[in-house]
Write a protein that holds these residues in place. Structure first.
Motif, PDB file in Angstrom:
ATOM      1  N   ASN A  49      -0.707  16.422   2.640  1.00 59.54           N
ATOM      2  CA  ASN A  49      -1.674  15.342   2.922  1.00 59.54           C
ATOM      3  C   ASN A  49      -2.575  15.721   4.097  1.00 59.54           C
ATOM      4  O   ASN A  49      -2.094  15.949   5.197  1.00 59.54           O
ATOM      5  CB  ASN A  49      -0.883  14.072   3.239  1.00 59.54           C
ATOM      6  CG  ASN A  49      -1.736  12.867   3.636  1.00 59.54           C
ATOM      7  OD1 ASN A  49      -1.191  11.909   4.169  1.00 59.54           O
ATOM      8  ND2 ASN A  49      -3.023  12.898   3.389  1.00 59.54           N
ATOM      9  N   THR A 101       0.826  -1.214   0.000  1.00 62.77           N
ATOM     10  CA  THR A 101       0.000   0.000   0.000  1.00 62.77           C
ATOM     11  C   THR A 101       0.858   1.262   0.000  1.00 62.77           C
ATOM     12  O   THR A 101       0.315   2.355   0.120  1.00 62.77           O
ATOM     13  CB  THR A 101      -0.915   0.030   1.239  1.00 62.77           C
ATOM     14  OG1 THR A 101      -0.099  -0.058   2.414  1.00 62.77           O
ATOM     15  CG2 THR A 101      -1.887  -1.146   1.235  1.00 62.77           C
ATOM     16  N   ASN A 102       2.178   1.102  -0.125  1.00 62.35           N
ATOM     17  CA  ASN A 102       3.084   2.267  -0.091  1.00 62.35           C
ATOM     18  C   ASN A 102       2.702   3.184   1.062  1.00 62.35           C
ATOM     19  O   ASN A 102       2.409   4.367   0.882  1.00 62.35           O
ATOM     20  CB  ASN A 102       3.040   3.016  -1.430  1.00 62.35           C
ATOM     21  CG  ASN A 102       4.040   4.158  -1.478  1.00 62.35           C
ATOM     22  OD1 ASN A 102       5.078   4.128  -0.809  1.00 62.35           O
ATOM     23  ND2 ASN A 102       3.738   5.183  -2.257  1.00 62.35           N
ATOM     24  N   ALA A 103       2.743   2.638   2.274  1.00 62.31           N
ATOM     25  CA  ALA A 103       2.235   3.346   3.447  1.00 62.31           C
ATOM     26  C   ALA A 103       2.986   4.640   3.726  1.00 62.31           C
ATOM     27  O   ALA A 103       4.127   4.824   3.300  1.00 62.31           O
ATOM     28  CB  ALA A 103       2.310   2.418   4.669  1.00 62.31           C
ATOM     29  N   GLY A 104       2.314   5.523   4.455  1.00 60.44           N
ATOM     30  CA  GLY A 104       2.878   6.834   4.762  1.00 60.44           C
ATOM     31  C   GLY A 104       3.166   6.990   6.239  1.00 60.44           C
ATOM     32  O   GLY A 104       4.014   6.302   6.781  1.00 60.44           O
ATOM     33  N   GLY A 105       2.441   7.884   6.893  1.00 56.53           N
ATOM     34  CA  GLY A 105       2.639   8.095   8.323  1.00 56.53           C
ATOM     35  C   GLY A 105       3.235   9.454   8.627  1.00 56.53           C
ATOM     36  O   GLY A 105       3.159  10.377   7.816  1.00 56.53           O
ATOM     37  N   SER A 138      -6.264   9.561  -3.107  1.00 55.75           N
ATOM     38  CA  SER A 138      -5.706   8.638  -2.124  1.00 55.75           C
ATOM     39  C   SER A 138      -4.267   9.029  -1.843  1.00 55.75           C
ATOM     40  O   SER A 138      -3.376   8.769  -2.642  1.00 55.75           O
ATOM     41  CB  SER A 138      -5.761   7.195  -2.601  1.00 55.75           C
ATOM     42  OG  SER A 138      -5.147   6.372  -1.617  1.00 55.75           O
ATOM     43  N   ALA A 139      -4.043   9.658  -0.708  1.00 61.23           N
ATOM     44  CA  ALA A 139      -2.684  10.079  -0.372  1.00 61.23           C
ATOM     45  C   ALA A 139      -1.886   8.915   0.178  1.00 61.23           C
ATOM     46  O   ALA A 139      -0.797   8.622  -0.294  1.00 61.23           O
ATOM     47  CB  ALA A 139      -2.721  11.215   0.639  1.00 61.23           C
ATOM     48  N   GLU A 140      -2.442   8.215   1.175  1.00 54.28           N
ATOM     49  CA  GLU A 140      -1.641   7.155   1.797  1.00 54.28           C
ATOM     50  C   GLU A 140      -2.410   5.881   2.079  1.00 54.28           C
ATOM     51  O   GLU A 140      -1.809   4.883   2.459  1.00 54.28           O
ATOM     52  CB  GLU A 140      -0.955   7.670   3.084  1.00 54.28           C
ATOM     53  CG  GLU A 140      -1.896   8.271   4.100  1.00 54.28           C
ATOM     54  CD  GLU A 140      -1.155   8.773   5.371  1.00 54.28           C
ATOM     55  OE1 GLU A 140       0.082   8.811   5.366  1.00 54.28           O
ATOM     56  OE2 GLU A 140      -1.835   9.114   6.339  1.00 54.28           O
ATOM     57  N   HIS A 141      -3.713   5.843   1.869  1.00 55.09           N
ATOM     58  CA  HIS A 141      -4.472   4.639   2.229  1.00 55.09           C
ATOM     59  C   HIS A 141      -4.688   3.678   1.077  1.00 55.09           C
ATOM     60  O   HIS A 141      -5.107   2.546   1.293  1.00 55.09           O
ATOM     61  CB  HIS A 141      -5.838   5.019   2.817  1.00 55.09           C
ATOM     62  CG  HIS A 141      -5.744   5.782   4.103  1.00 55.09           C
ATOM     63  ND1 HIS A 141      -6.788   6.466   4.649  1.00 55.09           N
ATOM     64  CD2 HIS A 141      -4.692   5.975   4.953  1.00 55.09           C
ATOM     65  CE1 HIS A 141      -6.403   7.053   5.780  1.00 55.09           C
ATOM     66  NE2 HIS A 141      -5.137   6.777   5.975  1.00 55.09           N
ATOM     67  N   GLY A 142      -4.426   4.102  -0.158  1.00 56.69           N
ATOM     68  CA  GLY A 142      -4.639   3.229  -1.308  1.00 56.69           C
ATOM     69  C   GLY A 142      -6.034   3.357  -1.896  1.00 56.69           C
ATOM     70  O   GLY A 142      -6.823   4.241  -1.509  1.00 56.69           O
TER      71      GLY A 142
END
Lengths: 479, 479
Positions: B398, B163-167, B435-439
């Motif tokens: 984001n 999901t190419n996660a962010g945080g 969708s910035a970071e959740h997919g």
């Protein structure tokens, strides 16, 4: 050439129908193409003069819309396009094939720096912008674009992206891939992929720009890029250390990274034999240390002025521990430049000393010291008279592993091929890459097919066929 | 279930032939599958309980070879596979479809940390390893894996990669994509893509691992990853500032980046209304500043201890210049945790306060302040009674842009759909991402098809068809 002018009868016979060339010239726009042999000539051979190509036509569009029109026209007529940036490549990736089947597409007239966002630390530039121009534009805002290499005065951003270029700051900032925030490209059907917005977080499916980066123009034509910038470092702390082995160099690097909280910008490995060549062939250079050493490390930390002391203390401790034998710390900008000059003059000094077969390879970083010594021994024992000189980006696992001919001698093509085969086999056995930073082009295409795992190759071919079913994008390169 | 056991007659009717399920269970290996409804149940619904799926079989392989055997068997029988990590996703990407046509493939039993290379700053982990375990393993070596998010106790590395996660550390270290040095995945034909060597420089054609990152399991199954680590920072300098606008917050961020030479680790925007919700609903929290402010920034610099003074001086200057209204600097680890607790408790506090429609969006960073205010005004004026709460990762562009129902009320599904449509239209018009970071998963699939440029969508579909011609890899997700 006027947009609608017929191709001159003196144009050499080519693989393309004359009407295709006329249509391509028209698509490029008025004054944006040439069939003049003198104008074409410098675009048809690489700067090392190893790859000679042919093309009946040079296209030099000024706008993205013109690139789109060119690609649509090429698709309609089935004419391959060969994109070219600053023509500083080393593997023939930007040179048309010798059969003249392709048409040259230079991005050099699309060279604008479109915008700089100092708060967001990004810059939007066209593909033909020259790296040094980008450096200067960033510096005007107190910022830096942290990728540099010897060809910075000619290399273009589009070429650097299409080859995922490396250089001397990869250790900290990554290759070009890590510095591309956004990208715009014309796809093989002429449609525009526009990801210039450069969103730091964007998870809308597959990240297509990643495919264009390093594709050497085989999946589309990069027309503009949003680059990531960094604050210009307040201080560069630079030192030269003499040490006994590549193993000691890697241990020193680990210490420096920890001591500087990751602010090691460059860490270059230079063998004693390499330094000797520089001192012998390049005027005005002088030895940085009193004694000779088997190996050297050129170190740069970049950040706050306190790094000068961090570097001094780390080197002092390394001396006490016997990890290094000697070191000198640059105390002025002139001394910084003098130390870097030793490293940058190594490739030209080596060329002045005599012929060699060059390899741009990488292995896992932890294995690099052992690989460097073992591969050198293997090559020198199996190739009588050869002398290996291996130098470069230790912290990236990347060596320029060059096999020099015996003094006064040279390699014939069969010997050169055998040497390259041996080096590439050793690299592959060590889990490494036969192309660390220069790409595949035509030079390494056969070895890529020979050495890349079949599943990997099959997936690449499937992607190429899916995105470029007509095969008009720089055919014969990579695959 | 024993490898060769027949499917029990009580197994619910499914889209798959019983022999396909038997063969898949056999491929997973003895004891590595289940048809038990109770064991399956927690895997068939997401933690927010918004996506309910069905699957007749749960596969839990322990080795890469077993994953390969599963994929080959699935291909032979035409059975779709739905890979799942820690099941912490927010868009339904890891949940099988409701028609039961897919089979669940959990990576949770492949959770080993295979190796750590402290000198090379990398760690090789299996896909099922949990993020917090990775954090702890890095810390044992004085290192850090710089990606963190609320689900760190359950989220797996494979899921974070897919999901190419962010945080909260993306500002400095990038998303998961930037932290993947190497990757191993089983491709849709069962062949292994092995790029675990994690070469920092490798230009052998297309970088296939980039396609697997963020593909949500639609192009293959990530089995192991080589992660990049960083030296654990010696010091975390953390502050909370009160300010008048998101514009002031962005200006403050630019100053801090310059003053700290790029060592800003996190910069979170919190509206006054969000802080009020935390103070109202979460026990033990207290206001960090004496007065109320319309906006707040939570700031973390990470690196040498000198950053504490850098932050103090920067905030002092910002106060003098009127850029911020007030600020407090954490003077202890407990104060650091207390400030972060305010930010981390914002989502749960908001949920406790009442229903909202959630959006995970990004826009170009420079546009974020204006977008935040304009989109809030637009939504609140067009959706009567709505109250927007927008917070999150300012420096990444984001925002978690949540539209709360009127006090005591709720949104019906039609209202929710209309709200999401409006927000996604506004984001797209601003050049941003839905969708910035959740997919994308299933939740945003229709809006992706509606809003992504057709050329982009066509290229994604061509890649999917080329690499997964049988359509067995998590079908119905993203595309």
């Amino acid at each position: 050439m006027p947009a609608s002018a017929p191709i001159s009868p003196s144009t050499p016979a080519t693989a393309q129908a004359p009407e295709a060339l006329v249509a391509l010239a028209a698509a490029a726009g008025p004054g944006n193409s040439s069939t003049d042999a003198d104008e074409l000539a410098p675009h048809l051979i690489d700067w090392r003069r190893k790859h000679q190509g042919r093309s009946a036509l040079l296209l030099m569009p000024r706008t993205t819309a013109q690139v789109q029109a060119i690609v649509r026209t090429a698709a309609a007529h089935g004419v391959p396009l060969v994109p070219q940036g600053g023509n500083t490549g080393l593997v023939g990736g930007g040179i048309p094939s010798a059969d003249g089947s392709g048409v040259l597409l230079s991005l050099k007239r699309m060279a604008a720096i479109r915008s700089i966002d100092p708060a967001g630390l990004t810059m939007v530039v066209e593909a033909g912008a020259i790296l040094q121009t980008v450096h200067e534009a960033a510096a005007d805002h107190g910022l830096a674009f942290p990728l540099s290499l010897a060809a910075r005065g000619s290399a273009t951003i589009g070429g650097l992206v299409s080859t995922n270029a490396g250089g001397v700051q990869v250790l900290r900032h990554g290759t070009m891939r890590a510095l591309v925030a956004g990208l715009q490209a014309v796809l093989p059907d002429g449609e525009l992929l526009d990801q210039l917005a450069g969103l730091p977080k964007d998870n809308r499916g597959y990240d297509l720009k990643q495919l264009l980066i390093g594709a050497e123009g085989t999946l589309g034509i990069v027309t503009a890029v949003t680059l990531k910038l960094v604050p210009a470092p307040a201080h560069r702390a630079v030192a030269w250390a003499g040490l006994a082995s590549p193993q000691a160099a890697l241990a020193l690097l680990a210490r420096l990274r920890a001591a500087s909280a990751g602010q090691v910008e460059s860490f270059e490995l230079v063998p004693g034999s390499g330094l000797a060549l520089v001192l012998k062939h390049i005027p005005g250079q002088r030895a940085p240390l009193a004694d000779a050493h088997d190996w050297h490390a050129l170190i740069e930390l970049a950040g706050p002025a306190t790094l000068q002391q961090v570097l001094a203390e780390s080197l002092g401790a390394a001396l006490e521990d016997g990890l290094i034998a000697d070191a000198t710390l640059a105390e002025s900008g002139a001394q910084v430049e003098a130390l870097w000059s030793l490293r940058e003059n190594l490739p030209p000094a080596e060329r002045l000393d005599g012929p060699a077969v060059h390899h741009d390879i990488s292995v896992p970083v932890a294995r690099l010291p052992d690989f460097c010594l073992a591969a050198t021994a293997e090559v020198e024992s199996r190739i009588p008279g050869s002398r290996v000189i291996a130098f470069g980006h230790l912290g990236d696992g990347n060596l320029h592993f060059n096999v020099r001919a015996p003094a006064g001698g040279s390699w014939d093509p069969d010997q050169a091929a055998a040497i390259t085969r041996l080096v590439h086999d050793l690299v592959t056995a060590a889990g490494g890459s036969i192309s660390a930073e220069h790409g595949i082009g035509t030079l390494k295409r056969a070895d890529l097919a020979r050495l890349l795992p079949p599943a990997h190759l099959a997936a690449m071919r499937a992607i190429k066929a899916a995105l470029d079913p007509l095969g008009i994008m720089n055919p014969g390169k990579i695959l």
